[in-house]
Write a protein that holds these residues in place. Structure first.
Motif, PDB file in Angstrom:
ATOM      1  N   ILE A 136      -4.831   6.462  -2.505  1.00 26.75           N
ATOM      2  CA  ILE A 136      -4.237   5.307  -1.835  1.00 26.75           C
ATOM      3  C   ILE A 136      -4.266   4.122  -2.796  1.00 26.75           C
ATOM      4  CG2 ILE A 136      -4.286   3.793   0.162  1.00 26.75           C
ATOM      5  CD1 ILE A 136      -5.779   5.894   1.684  1.00 26.75           C
ATOM      6  N   ASN A 137      -3.109   3.513  -2.987  1.00 23.66           N
ATOM      7  CA  ASN A 137      -2.967   2.362  -3.872  1.00 23.66           C
ATOM      8  C   ASN A 137      -2.892   1.081  -3.047  1.00 23.66           C
ATOM      9  OD1 ASN A 137      -2.007   3.612  -6.791  1.00 23.66           O
ATOM     10  ND2 ASN A 137      -1.346   4.859  -5.067  1.00 23.66           N
ATOM     11  N   PHE A 138      -3.659   0.084  -3.464  1.00 23.04           N
ATOM     12  CA  PHE A 138      -3.637  -1.230  -2.826  1.00 23.04           C
ATOM     13  C   PHE A 138      -3.264  -2.252  -3.902  1.00 23.04           C
ATOM     14  CE2 PHE A 138      -6.785   1.364  -0.650  1.00 23.04           C
ATOM     15  CZ  PHE A 138      -6.450   1.219   0.687  1.00 23.04           C
ATOM     16  N   LEU A 139      -2.116  -2.886  -3.732  1.00 25.27           N
ATOM     17  CA  LEU A 139      -1.665  -3.906  -4.687  1.00 25.27           C
ATOM     18  C   LEU A 139      -1.709  -5.266  -4.000  1.00 25.27           C
ATOM     19  CD1 LEU A 139      -0.469  -4.687  -7.440  1.00 25.27           C
ATOM     20  CD2 LEU A 139       1.801  -4.310  -6.452  1.00 25.27           C
ATOM     21  N   GLU A 140      -2.568  -6.137  -4.506  1.00 27.66           N
ATOM     22  CA  GLU A 140      -2.689  -7.498  -3.978  1.00 27.66           C
ATOM     23  C   GLU A 140      -1.877  -8.438  -4.846  1.00 27.66           C
ATOM     24  OE1 GLU A 140      -5.877 -11.156  -4.033  1.00 27.66           O
ATOM     25  OE2 GLU A 140      -6.652  -9.097  -4.086  1.00 27.66           O
ATOM     26  N   VAL A 141      -0.882  -9.087  -4.249  1.00 25.00           N
ATOM     27  CA  VAL A 141      -0.055 -10.066  -4.955  1.00 25.00           C
ATOM     28  C   VAL A 141      -0.480 -11.450  -4.484  1.00 25.00           C
ATOM     29  CG1 VAL A 141       2.277 -10.862  -5.448  1.00 25.00           C
ATOM     30  CG2 VAL A 141       1.848  -8.421  -5.047  1.00 25.00           C
ATOM     31  N   ALA A 155       0.846  -1.200   0.000  1.00 20.23           N
ATOM     32  CA  ALA A 155       0.000   0.000   0.000  1.00 20.23           C
ATOM     33  C   ALA A 155       0.873   1.239   0.000  1.00 20.23           C
ATOM     34  CB  ALA A 155      -0.925  -0.001   1.208  1.00 20.23           C
ATOM     35  N   TRP A 156       0.483   2.234  -0.799  1.00 16.98           N
ATOM     36  CA  TRP A 156       1.213   3.492  -0.865  1.00 16.98           C
ATOM     37  C   TRP A 156       0.288   4.584  -1.376  1.00 16.98           C
ATOM     38  CZ3 TRP A 156       1.428  -0.225  -4.587  1.00 16.98           C
ATOM     39  CH2 TRP A 156       1.258   0.164  -5.911  1.00 16.98           C
ATOM     40  N   SER A 179       1.250   2.767   7.260  1.00 17.41           N
ATOM     41  CA  SER A 179       1.979   1.631   7.807  1.00 17.41           C
ATOM     42  C   SER A 179       1.024   0.499   8.194  1.00 17.41           C
ATOM     43  CB  SER A 179       2.797   2.076   9.022  1.00 17.41           C
ATOM     44  OG  SER A 179       1.944   2.605  10.032  1.00 17.41           O
ATOM     45  N   PRO A 180       1.477  -0.748   7.985  1.00 22.14           N
ATOM     46  CA  PRO A 180       2.735  -1.096   7.328  1.00 22.14           C
ATOM     47  C   PRO A 180       2.610  -0.970   5.808  1.00 22.14           C
ATOM     48  CG  PRO A 180       1.565  -3.087   7.925  1.00 22.14           C
ATOM     49  CD  PRO A 180       0.757  -1.955   8.473  1.00 22.14           C
ATOM     50  N   ALA A 214       3.303   6.748 -11.377  1.00 17.70           N
ATOM     51  CA  ALA A 214       4.476   7.156 -10.612  1.00 17.70           C
ATOM     52  C   ALA A 214       4.976   6.003  -9.747  1.00 17.70           C
ATOM     53  CB  ALA A 214       4.141   8.357  -9.729  1.00 17.70           C
ATOM     54  N   SER A 215       6.299   5.874  -9.639  1.00 14.69           N
ATOM     55  CA  SER A 215       6.895   4.822  -8.831  1.00 14.69           C
ATOM     56  C   SER A 215       6.739   5.146  -7.351  1.00 14.69           C
ATOM     57  CB  SER A 215       8.375   4.671  -9.175  1.00 14.69           C
ATOM     58  OG  SER A 215       9.014   3.797  -8.270  1.00 14.69           O
ATOM     59  N   PRO A 216       6.308   4.180  -6.529  1.00 12.61           N
ATOM     60  CA  PRO A 216       6.145   4.449  -5.096  1.00 12.61           C
ATOM     61  C   PRO A 216       7.416   4.934  -4.422  1.00 12.61           C
ATOM     62  CG  PRO A 216       5.117   2.364  -5.709  1.00 12.61           C
ATOM     63  CD  PRO A 216       5.895   2.823  -6.898  1.00 12.61           C
ATOM     64  N   SER A 217       8.593   4.504  -4.917  1.00 12.97           N
ATOM     65  CA  SER A 217       9.860   4.872  -4.289  1.00 12.97           C
ATOM     66  C   SER A 217      10.215   6.339  -4.491  1.00 12.97           C
ATOM     67  CB  SER A 217      10.987   3.994  -4.832  1.00 12.97           C
ATOM     68  OG  SER A 217      11.117   4.161  -6.235  1.00 12.97           O
TER      69      SER A 217
END
Length: 253
Positions: A121-126, A67-68, A88-89, A76-79
């Protein structure tokens, strides 16, 4: 964001057959997002130190959640992002049927005090990489939801802002035109759906947002009514509670 994970990479000569096989696999495989999120958008009041975002895994296998936040650029890259919030987390593992909360804190960097500010807010489910005995379709799901930072002392209420929008139709020749929506309030107004006209000449639009003290220009393929003052816009707008409010407004001269 979705990816297809296969066992072998196809040679160029096999591209056609691989595409056909992928389509057949799509039809025979079963896949869905296992990540659940409580809410459709989030409000961060200026007088709060932290808000919680409830998430869970409703599937039968573990998942990894990243999440970011971003400022509106989905690519855009989260970094490389600088946002005035800490989530967090940032990475967590969710076991089957596990529920937990992400904590969102405001870092205190200055934001406008006379209007809302919007972030995403981005939620990436792997999905799990557990061994399988047959071909499966593995998908990584990415969802983006709005985060609104709301200063104290704003006039009016967010749910009433839609009624204060001013609608105007602008003809641009050759039967084409644009719908102009002006927002005199300090709140973002997000429409789930807009509809103009009726019958075979009706026009349906989705995903329209009008920023505080700003305006939105919505291109239209044709004039929705006989004259601008006869046209009515019907809308469904998102409220603070996550519900959808339906209403209508007449387009002004």
């Amino acid at each position: 964001m979705r990816y297809l994970e296969g066992r072998d990479m196809p040679r160029r000569a096999d591209v056609g057959r691989w595409l056909l096989a992928a389509l057949l696999l799509w039809c025979s495989a079963w896949a869905q997002a296992d990540l659940s999120i409580a809410g459709t958008r989030f409000i961060f009041p200026a007088n709060s130190s932290v808000i919680s975002i409830r998430v869970g895994n409703i599937g039968q296998a573990p998942i990894l959640l990243q999440a970011w936040l971003d400022k509106g650029d989905a690519k855009a890259s989260p970094s490389g992002l600088a946002v005035p919030f800490v989530l967090s987390p940032p990475i967590s593992r969710l076991e089957p049927m596990q529920r937990t909360a992400l904590m969102l804190r405001y870092s205190g960097e200055p934001l406008p005090g006379d209007r809302e500010s919007v972030f995403w807010i981005n939620f990436l489910e792997v999905p799990s990489r557990l061994p399988v005995t047959e071909n499966v379709l593995r998908l990584a799901y990415r969802m983006r939801m709005k985060l609104l930072y709301r200063p104290q002392g704003l006039t009016g209420t967010a749910d009433q802002a839609v009624r204060q929008l001013r609608w105007r139709f602008a003809a641009e020749g050759k039967g084409e035109g644009a719908l102009l929506a002006s927002n005199p309030t300090p709140y973002y107004v997000s429409f789930a759906q807009l509809a103009l006209g009726s019958g075979s000449r009706s026009i349906s639009l989705q995903g329209i947002t009008v920023e505080p003290f700003g305006s939105a220009r919505i291109a239209l393929p044709e004039v929705p009514g006989t004259t601008p003052d006869q046209a009515v816009v019907h809308y469904q707008v998102a409220t603070d509670s996550g519900e959808t409010l339906s209403g209508s407004a007449r387009i002004q001269d």
